[in-house]
Design a protein around this motif. Sequence first.
Motif, PDB file in Angstrom:
ATOM      1  N   LEU A  19      -3.662  -5.706  -3.520  1.00  0.00           N
ATOM      2  CA  LEU A  19      -4.575  -4.716  -2.963  1.00  0.00           C
ATOM      3  C   LEU A  19      -4.796  -3.580  -3.953  1.00  0.00           C
ATOM      4  CD1 LEU A  19      -3.065  -4.312   0.629  1.00  0.00           C
ATOM      5  CD2 LEU A  19      -5.124  -5.571   0.010  1.00  0.00           C
ATOM      6  N   SER A  20      -6.040  -3.152  -4.084  1.00  0.00           N
ATOM      7  CA  SER A  20      -6.319  -1.933  -4.830  1.00  0.00           C
ATOM      8  C   SER A  20      -6.016  -0.750  -3.911  1.00  0.00           C
ATOM      9  CB  SER A  20      -7.793  -1.910  -5.252  1.00  0.00           C
ATOM     10  OG  SER A  20      -8.625  -1.811  -4.111  1.00  0.00           O
ATOM     11  N   TYR A  21      -5.984   0.447  -4.479  1.00  0.00           N
ATOM     12  CA  TYR A  21      -5.761   1.628  -3.641  1.00  0.00           C
ATOM     13  C   TYR A  21      -6.874   1.768  -2.604  1.00  0.00           C
ATOM     14  CZ  TYR A  21      -2.147   3.285  -6.885  1.00  0.00           C
ATOM     15  OH  TYR A  21      -1.023   3.428  -7.658  1.00  0.00           O
ATOM     16  N   ARG A  27      -7.319  -0.134   4.855  1.00  0.00           N
ATOM     17  CA  ARG A  27      -6.434  -0.751   5.845  1.00  0.00           C
ATOM     18  C   ARG A  27      -5.674   0.315   6.632  1.00  0.00           C
ATOM     19  NH1 ARG A  27      -2.079  -5.372   4.290  1.00  0.00           N
ATOM     20  NH2 ARG A  27      -3.955  -6.498   3.737  1.00  0.00           N
ATOM     21  N   CYS A  28      -5.344   1.408   5.963  1.00  0.00           N
ATOM     22  CA  CYS A  28      -4.551   2.468   6.597  1.00  0.00           C
ATOM     23  C   CYS A  28      -5.406   3.560   7.235  1.00  0.00           C
ATOM     24  CB  CYS A  28      -3.619   3.100   5.570  1.00  0.00           C
ATOM     25  SG  CYS A  28      -2.460   1.932   4.861  1.00  0.00           S
ATOM     26  N   GLY A  29      -6.705   3.525   7.016  1.00  0.00           N
ATOM     27  CA  GLY A  29      -7.585   4.516   7.635  1.00  0.00           C
ATOM     28  C   GLY A  29      -7.479   5.899   7.032  1.00  0.00           C
ATOM     29  N   CYS A  30      -7.229   5.972   5.724  1.00  0.00           N
ATOM     30  CA  CYS A  30      -7.206   7.273   5.057  1.00  0.00           C
ATOM     31  C   CYS A  30      -8.031   7.171   3.776  1.00  0.00           C
ATOM     32  CB  CYS A  30      -5.779   7.731   4.762  1.00  0.00           C
ATOM     33  SG  CYS A  30      -4.872   6.712   3.606  1.00  0.00           S
ATOM     34  N   GLY A  56      -1.180   0.184   9.299  1.00  0.00           N
ATOM     35  CA  GLY A  56      -2.010  -0.587   8.370  1.00  0.00           C
ATOM     36  C   GLY A  56      -1.251  -1.708   7.684  1.00  0.00           C
ATOM     37  N   PHE A  57       0.009  -1.473   7.389  1.00  0.00           N
ATOM     38  CA  PHE A  57       0.825  -2.494   6.709  1.00  0.00           C
ATOM     39  C   PHE A  57       1.789  -3.200   7.657  1.00  0.00           C
ATOM     40  CE2 PHE A  57      -0.077   0.275   2.941  1.00  0.00           C
ATOM     41  CZ  PHE A  57      -0.920  -0.629   2.320  1.00  0.00           C
ATOM     42  N   GLN A  58       1.701  -2.858   8.951  1.00  0.00           N
ATOM     43  CA  GLN A  58       2.559  -3.456   9.973  1.00  0.00           C
ATOM     44  C   GLN A  58       4.038  -3.342   9.589  1.00  0.00           C
ATOM     45  OE1 GLN A  58       0.937  -7.409  10.413  1.00  0.00           O
ATOM     46  NE2 GLN A  58      -0.701  -6.679  11.734  1.00  0.00           N
ATOM     47  N   GLN A  59       4.426  -2.127   9.265  1.00  0.00           N
ATOM     48  CA  GLN A  59       5.797  -1.810   8.874  1.00  0.00           C
ATOM     49  C   GLN A  59       6.301  -0.665   9.746  1.00  0.00           C
ATOM     50  OE1 GLN A  59       7.579  -2.917   5.849  1.00  0.00           O
ATOM     51  NE2 GLN A  59       6.067  -4.545   5.787  1.00  0.00           N
TER      52      GLN A  59
END
Length: 138
Positions: A19-21, A27-30, A56-59
């Motif tokens: 993944l790029s930034y 994915r994280c909504g920021c 976003g990362f399901q962590q």
Amino acid sequence: MFLDNLSASLLKICDAEHLSYEQASERCGCSSRHFGNIVRRKSSPSLTVLEQICKGFQQTPNDLMGIVSQKHLQLLTYRSPMPVVTVHFLHATDGDILLPVCPQCGNVLKWDHQAYCSSCGQCLSWDDFDDAFAAFRP
């Protein structure tokens, strides 16, 4: 310390998932700029942004920070195969019966060579079963 662990974790996730930034921040909504600043340890995330990253990362936050709980360690040990090395030896009228025993919970297993104990879920290894200790039961 917080930013170092979070940054290392985010870099590891981005690398593993290619993944790029920009993709990670979507994915994280920021914003990608804020995400990049967090990864470069130039900015701390707010609690809301940290929650978004976790979702976003399901962590869990502990997973992201590299904190391993005792419960998590116990769950991991159930995934590691334990050798079945004990059998109960029963005398029956139609012949002797060998019943394998789970090394984790001590319950008799329903079948030979099953992958997991049906009582506790322990992963089982049958490599040393030929050398199993026979415990006599009345």
